[in-house]
Design a protein around this motif. Structure first.
Motif, mmCIF file in Angstrom:
data_model
loop_
_atom_site.group_PDB
_atom_site.id
_atom_site.type_symbol
_atom_site.label_atom_id
_atom_site.label_comp_id
_atom_site.label_asym_id
_atom_site.label_seq_id
_atom_site.Cartn_x
_atom_site.Cartn_y
_atom_site.Cartn_z
ATOM 1 N N LEU A 1 -200.897 -6.358 83.597
ATOM 2 C CA LEU A 1 -200.012 -7.481 83.250
ATOM 3 C C LEU A 1 -199.611 -8.308 84.463
ATOM 4 C CD1 LEU A 1 -197.576 -5.675 80.761
ATOM 5 C CD2 LEU A 1 -199.583 -7.073 80.222
ATOM 6 N N LEU A 2 -199.952 -7.808 85.637
ATOM 7 C CA LEU A 2 -199.462 -8.433 86.872
ATOM 8 C C LEU A 2 -199.864 -9.902 87.034
ATOM 9 C CD1 LEU A 2 -197.779 -7.892 89.345
ATOM 10 C CD2 LEU A 2 -199.780 -6.922 90.462
ATOM 11 N N PRO A 3 -201.136 -10.256 86.824
ATOM 12 C CA PRO A 3 -201.502 -11.662 87.016
ATOM 13 C C PRO A 3 -200.659 -12.597 86.161
ATOM 14 C CG PRO A 3 -203.473 -10.309 86.812
ATOM 15 C CD PRO A 3 -202.299 -9.420 86.483
ATOM 16 N N GLU A 4 -200.461 -12.213 84.893
ATOM 17 C CA GLU A 4 -199.680 -13.070 84.004
ATOM 18 C C GLU A 4 -198.209 -13.103 84.431
ATOM 19 O OE1 GLU A 4 -199.938 -11.931 79.884
ATOM 20 O OE2 GLU A 4 -198.218 -13.227 79.400
ATOM 21 N N GLN A 5 -197.642 -11.941 84.701
ATOM 22 C CA GLN A 5 -196.221 -11.864 85.054
ATOM 23 C C GLN A 5 -195.927 -12.557 86.378
ATOM 24 O OE1 GLN A 5 -193.705 -10.271 83.110
ATOM 25 N NE2 GLN A 5 -195.325 -10.328 81.579
ATOM 26 N N ALA A 6 -196.871 -12.497 87.282
ATOM 27 C CA ALA A 6 -196.662 -13.126 88.593
ATOM 28 C C ALA A 6 -197.149 -14.572 88.621
ATOM 29 C CB ALA A 6 -197.374 -12.311 89.676
ATOM 30 N N GLY A 7 -197.787 -14.996 87.531
ATOM 31 C CA GLY A 7 -198.299 -16.365 87.481
ATOM 32 C C GLY A 7 -199.424 -16.617 88.471
ATOM 33 N N LEU A 8 -200.277 -15.608 88.636
ATOM 34 C CA LEU A 8 -201.342 -15.725 89.638
ATOM 35 C C LEU A 8 -202.713 -15.780 88.971
ATOM 36 C CD1 LEU A 8 -200.079 -13.080 92.238
ATOM 37 C CD2 LEU A 8 -199.986 -15.573 92.464
ATOM 38 N N ARG A 9 -203.528 -16.694 89.440
ATOM 39 C CA ARG A 9 -204.922 -16.744 88.991
ATOM 40 C C ARG A 9 -205.800 -16.447 90.174
ATOM 41 N NH1 ARG A 9 -205.725 -21.901 84.955
ATOM 42 N NH2 ARG A 9 -203.987 -21.431 83.550
ATOM 43 N N LEU A 10 -205.961 -15.197 90.416
ATOM 44 C CA LEU A 10 -206.738 -14.768 91.577
ATOM 45 C C LEU A 10 -207.802 -13.798 91.095
ATOM 46 C CD1 LEU A 10 -203.730 -14.050 93.972
ATOM 47 C CD2 LEU A 10 -205.219 -16.049 94.025
ATOM 48 N N SER A 11 -208.838 -13.647 91.896
ATOM 49 C CA SER A 11 -209.883 -12.697 91.518
ATOM 50 C C SER A 11 -209.294 -11.287 91.518
ATOM 51 C CB SER A 11 -211.040 -12.776 92.513
ATOM 52 O OG SER A 11 -210.627 -12.237 93.753
ATOM 53 N N LYS A 12 -209.976 -10.417 90.801
ATOM 54 C CA LYS A 12 -209.534 -9.032 90.711
ATOM 55 C C LYS A 12 -209.475 -8.392 92.106
ATOM 56 C CE LYS A 12 -210.357 -5.348 87.365
ATOM 57 N NZ LYS A 12 -211.211 -4.887 86.273
ATOM 58 N N SER A 13 -210.453 -8.707 92.934
ATOM 59 C CA SER A 13 -210.476 -8.091 94.270
ATOM 60 C C SER A 13 -209.337 -8.625 95.144
ATOM 61 C CB SER A 13 -211.836 -8.303 94.944
ATOM 62 O OG SER A 13 -212.025 -9.659 95.259
ATOM 63 N N THR A 14 -209.015 -9.900 94.980
ATOM 64 C CA THR A 14 -207.892 -10.454 95.756
ATOM 65 C C THR A 14 -206.578 -9.841 95.286
ATOM 66 O OG1 THR A 14 -209.105 -12.517 96.073
ATOM 67 C CG2 THR A 14 -206.743 -12.591 96.458
ATOM 68 N N MET A 15 -206.433 -9.689 93.980
ATOM 69 C CA MET A 15 -205.221 -9.042 93.461
ATOM 70 C C MET A 15 -205.117 -7.605 94.001
ATOM 71 S SD MET A 15 -203.184 -10.921 91.629
ATOM 72 C CE MET A 15 -202.182 -9.785 90.677
ATOM 73 N N SER A 16 -206.227 -6.895 93.981
ATOM 74 C CA SER A 16 -206.222 -5.518 94.492
ATOM 75 C C SER A 16 -205.848 -5.482 95.965
ATOM 76 C CB SER A 16 -207.596 -4.875 94.317
ATOM 77 O OG SER A 16 -207.885 -4.728 92.958
ATOM 78 N N HIS A 17 -206.392 -6.415 96.708
ATOM 79 C CA HIS A 17 -206.084 -6.510 98.139
ATOM 80 C C HIS A 17 -204.572 -6.689 98.359
ATOM 81 C CE1 HIS A 17 -206.207 -7.970 102.280
ATOM 82 N NE2 HIS A 17 -205.533 -9.019 101.878
ATOM 83 N N HIS A 18 -203.997 -7.635 97.643
ATOM 84 C CA HIS A 18 -202.555 -7.867 97.808
ATOM 85 C C HIS A 18 -201.740 -6.635 97.404
ATOM 86 C CE1 HIS A 18 -202.890 -11.938 99.067
ATOM 87 N NE2 HIS A 18 -203.325 -12.418 97.931
ATOM 88 N N GLN A 19 -202.151 -5.992 96.332
ATOM 89 C CA GLN A 19 -201.431 -4.794 95.881
ATOM 90 C C GLN A 19 -201.524 -3.677 96.916
ATOM 91 O OE1 GLN A 19 -202.213 -3.638 91.688
ATOM 92 N NE2 GLN A 19 -203.058 -5.688 91.478
ATOM 93 N N ARG A 20 -202.681 -3.580 97.550
ATOM 94 C CA ARG A 20 -202.857 -2.542 98.568
ATOM 95 C C ARG A 20 -201.967 -2.808 99.784
ATOM 96 N NH1 ARG A 20 -208.776 -1.903 100.605
ATOM 97 N NH2 ARG A 20 -208.216 -3.963 101.342
ATOM 98 N N ILE A 21 -201.909 -4.077 100.205
ATOM 99 C CA ILE A 21 -201.048 -4.422 101.344
ATOM 100 C C ILE A 21 -199.589 -4.055 101.033
ATOM 101 C CG2 ILE A 21 -200.142 -6.324 102.765
ATOM 102 C CD1 ILE A 21 -202.983 -6.040 103.384
ATOM 103 N N LEU A 22 -199.146 -4.423 99.840
ATOM 104 C CA LEU A 22 -197.751 -4.158 99.475
ATOM 105 C C LEU A 22 -197.477 -2.654 99.435
ATOM 106 C CD1 LEU A 22 -197.234 -6.880 96.716
ATOM 107 C CD2 LEU A 22 -196.156 -6.811 98.985
#
Lengths: 122, 122
Positions: free
Chosen positions: B47-68
């Motif tokens: 649900l993260l892309p929708e809740q965060a209002g982000l349209r990013l590739s799956k790998s970019t989303m994973s990257h950001h989640q890993r950093i956090l």
């Protein structure tokens, strides 16, 4: 007073840019040193290495000072050959309430031990 | 509950690392979304892309989640095929009082418009 160098308007500053400027141990040390300087006099740049406890090359110090200035955290004043730094505390407090207080309240960290770019270690 | 992925101890986290993780518009959007999720349930990564209002590739989303996660800001729980995120709010508040509150109180910013690396524009 002359004020020849660029300073961004505080209302143009996105949080991410301010956080990126603060996200460096050396720049945090500079911010801490400038924060405790007399707000009227500011901190003379010549005293900055000692006050911030930094042993960095002149160019590296200049680089960090430029980042802090360009990201709205400090204001540089140049009068003749004298250059002083001030924290833009009131403006920052207005735009990002609590951010500088939280930054200054956090445990100080040694310079050179933490990752500047977490992406690189991911 | 399994918790297979790495999470740093909060007391090992330097402020600069936490700030660097937050210093990105997409990651700030993720933090905002996770912060308003139910603290017990967390936020499902699907649900993260929708809740965060982000349209990013799956790998970019994973990257950001890993950093956090690697910088101590979020906790990832994996149960079966379900992956949820929680903000490590209490721990962060203890180590860096006021930092998350200030981050969440700041004006939201559009993703993709601000410099991630101020050094590059200096």
């Amino acid at each position: 007073m002359s004020d020849e160098v660029f300073h961004p308007a505080i209302e143009d500053l996105p949080l991410s840019k301010v956080l990126a400027a603060l996200a460096d141990p050396a720049r945090l040390a500079i911010v801490r040193a400038v924060a405790v300087a007399d707000p009227d006099d500011g901190l003379a740049c010549t005293l900055l290495p000692e006050q911030a406890g930094l042993r960095l090359s002149k160019s590296t110090m200049s680089h960090h000072q430029r980042i802090l200035r360009e990201c709205g955290i400090t204001r540089t004043r140049i009068v003749g050959s004298r250059r002083t730094l001030r924290l833009r505390r009131e403006e920052l407090d207005r735009r990002f309430p609590g951010l500088i207080a939280a930054t200054l309240a956090a445990p100080a960290e040694p310079v050179g031990t933490s990752a500047r770019r977490p992406a690189a270690s991911a």
